[in-house]
Design a protein around this motif. Structure first.
Motif, short mmCIF file in Angstrom:
data_model
loop_
_atom_site.label_atom_id
_atom_site.label_comp_id
_atom_site.label_asym_id
_atom_site.label_seq_id
_atom_site.Cartn_x
_atom_site.Cartn_y
_atom_site.Cartn_z
N MET A 1 0.84 -1.18 0.00
CA MET A 1 0.00 0.00 0.00
C MET A 1 0.89 1.24 0.00
SD MET A 1 -3.30 0.75 2.29
CE MET A 1 -2.87 1.81 3.62
N SER A 2 0.49 2.24 -0.73
CA SER A 2 1.24 3.49 -0.79
C SER A 2 1.04 4.27 0.49
CB SER A 2 0.75 4.32 -1.97
OG SER A 2 0.97 3.65 -3.17
N THR A 3 2.12 4.84 0.96
CA THR A 3 2.03 5.63 2.17
C THR A 3 1.60 7.06 1.82
OG1 THR A 3 4.33 6.36 2.08
CG2 THR A 3 3.88 4.29 3.24
N PRO A 4 0.96 7.73 2.75
CA PRO A 4 0.58 9.12 2.48
C PRO A 4 1.79 10.00 2.13
CG PRO A 4 -0.60 8.32 4.39
CD PRO A 4 0.41 7.26 4.02
N SER A 5 2.94 9.71 2.73
CA SER A 5 4.12 10.53 2.42
C SER A 5 4.58 10.30 0.98
CB SER A 5 5.27 10.25 3.39
OG SER A 5 5.71 8.92 3.30
N ASP A 6 4.46 9.06 0.48
CA ASP A 6 4.79 8.79 -0.93
C ASP A 6 3.85 9.57 -1.85
OD1 ASP A 6 6.89 7.06 -0.43
OD2 ASP A 6 5.67 5.25 -0.66
N LYS A 7 2.58 9.54 -1.52
CA LYS A 7 1.59 10.24 -2.34
C LYS A 7 1.85 11.74 -2.35
CE LYS A 7 -2.04 6.82 -1.66
NZ LYS A 7 -3.36 6.55 -1.14
N MET A 8 2.19 12.31 -1.20
CA MET A 8 2.49 13.74 -1.13
C MET A 8 3.76 14.06 -1.91
SD MET A 8 1.40 14.65 2.81
CE MET A 8 2.54 15.99 2.86
N LYS A 9 4.75 13.20 -1.79
CA LYS A 9 6.01 13.41 -2.50
C LYS A 9 5.78 13.40 -4.01
CE LYS A 9 8.95 10.14 -1.96
NZ LYS A 9 9.98 9.20 -1.56
N HIS A 10 4.97 12.46 -4.48
CA HIS A 10 4.70 12.35 -5.92
C HIS A 10 3.88 13.54 -6.42
CE1 HIS A 10 5.26 7.77 -5.26
NE2 HIS A 10 6.42 8.40 -5.33
N LYS A 11 2.94 13.99 -5.63
CA LYS A 11 2.14 15.16 -6.01
C LYS A 11 3.03 16.41 -6.00
CE LYS A 11 -1.93 16.57 -7.19
NZ LYS A 11 -2.46 16.22 -8.49
N GLY A 12 3.93 16.50 -5.04
CA GLY A 12 4.86 17.62 -4.98
C GLY A 12 5.78 17.65 -6.19
N GLN A 13 6.21 16.46 -6.63
CA GLN A 13 7.05 16.37 -7.82
C GLN A 13 6.29 16.89 -9.05
OE1 GLN A 13 8.16 12.36 -8.92
NE2 GLN A 13 9.76 13.07 -10.31
N GLU A 14 5.01 16.60 -9.11
CA GLU A 14 4.19 17.10 -10.22
C GLU A 14 4.13 18.63 -10.17
OE1 GLU A 14 -0.37 16.79 -11.98
OE2 GLU A 14 0.14 15.70 -10.16
N PHE A 15 3.95 19.19 -8.98
CA PHE A 15 3.87 20.63 -8.81
C PHE A 15 5.18 21.31 -9.21
CE2 PHE A 15 4.51 24.40 -6.13
CZ PHE A 15 3.43 25.17 -6.54
N VAL A 16 6.31 20.75 -8.77
CA VAL A 16 7.62 21.30 -9.12
C VAL A 16 7.83 21.22 -10.63
CG1 VAL A 16 10.12 20.93 -8.91
CG2 VAL A 16 8.67 20.87 -6.88
N GLY A 17 7.42 20.11 -11.23
CA GLY A 17 7.53 19.97 -12.68
C GLY A 17 6.74 21.02 -13.42
N LYS B 1 3.24 11.43 -12.70
CA LYS B 1 1.95 10.80 -13.06
C LYS B 1 2.08 9.28 -13.06
CE LYS B 1 -0.33 14.61 -15.04
NZ LYS B 1 -1.29 15.09 -14.11
N VAL B 2 3.22 8.76 -13.54
CA VAL B 2 3.44 7.32 -13.52
C VAL B 2 3.49 6.81 -12.09
CG1 VAL B 2 5.12 5.51 -14.06
CG2 VAL B 2 4.56 7.22 -15.78
N LYS B 3 4.20 7.54 -11.23
CA LYS B 3 4.29 7.15 -9.82
C LYS B 3 2.92 7.19 -9.14
CE LYS B 3 9.10 8.46 -9.12
NZ LYS B 3 10.02 9.38 -8.42
N GLN B 4 2.13 8.22 -9.46
CA GLN B 4 0.79 8.33 -8.87
C GLN B 4 -0.11 7.19 -9.35
OE1 GLN B 4 -0.95 12.37 -8.75
NE2 GLN B 4 1.10 13.10 -9.26
N ALA B 5 0.04 6.79 -10.61
CA ALA B 5 -0.73 5.65 -11.11
C ALA B 5 -0.32 4.38 -10.37
CB ALA B 5 -0.53 5.49 -12.62
N GLY B 6 0.98 4.24 -10.10
CA GLY B 6 1.46 3.09 -9.32
C GLY B 6 0.89 3.10 -7.92
N ASP B 7 0.81 4.29 -7.31
CA ASP B 7 0.22 4.41 -5.97
C ASP B 7 -1.24 3.92 -5.99
OD1 ASP B 7 2.54 5.56 -4.98
OD2 ASP B 7 1.79 7.62 -5.15
N LYS B 8 -1.97 4.35 -7.01
CA LYS B 8 -3.39 3.95 -7.11
C LYS B 8 -3.51 2.44 -7.31
CE LYS B 8 -5.05 8.36 -8.82
NZ LYS B 8 -5.62 9.12 -9.94
N ALA B 9 -2.63 1.88 -8.12
CA ALA B 9 -2.68 0.44 -8.37
C ALA B 9 -2.37 -0.34 -7.09
CB ALA B 9 -1.68 0.05 -9.47
#
Length: 69
Positions: free
Chosen positions: A1-17, A44-52
């Motif tokens: 299961m994806s941790t909330p910190s992973d999800k925040m990190k991946h969303k932050g990476q999207e924002f920085v991008g 986006k790929v990492k976020q899709a992995g989190d959802k999966a």
């Protein structure tokens, strides 16, 4: 299961991008713009992995519930 910190990190990476892409676009820096687009795509790929991962975990939890009866 994806941790909330992973999800925040991946969303932050999207924002920085997105910020890099916008800055590159405004300054005419194609390298920075491309780097930002790449960061967003990777995020986006990492976020899709989190959802999966979350869906798989839901299935496992549901299957466990069937056996606990």
């Amino acid at each position: 299961m994806s941790t909330p910190s992973d999800k925040m990190k991946h969303k932050g990476q999207e924002f920085v991008g997105k910020a890099k892409e916008t800055t590159g676009d405004m300054t005419g820096d194609d390298r920075l713009k491309g780097e930002g687009q790449g960061d967003q795509a990777e995020s986006k790929v990492k976020q899709a992995g989190d959802k999966a991962k979350d869906k798989v975990q839901e299935g496992i939890d549901k299957a466990k519930g069937l056996f606990d009866r």
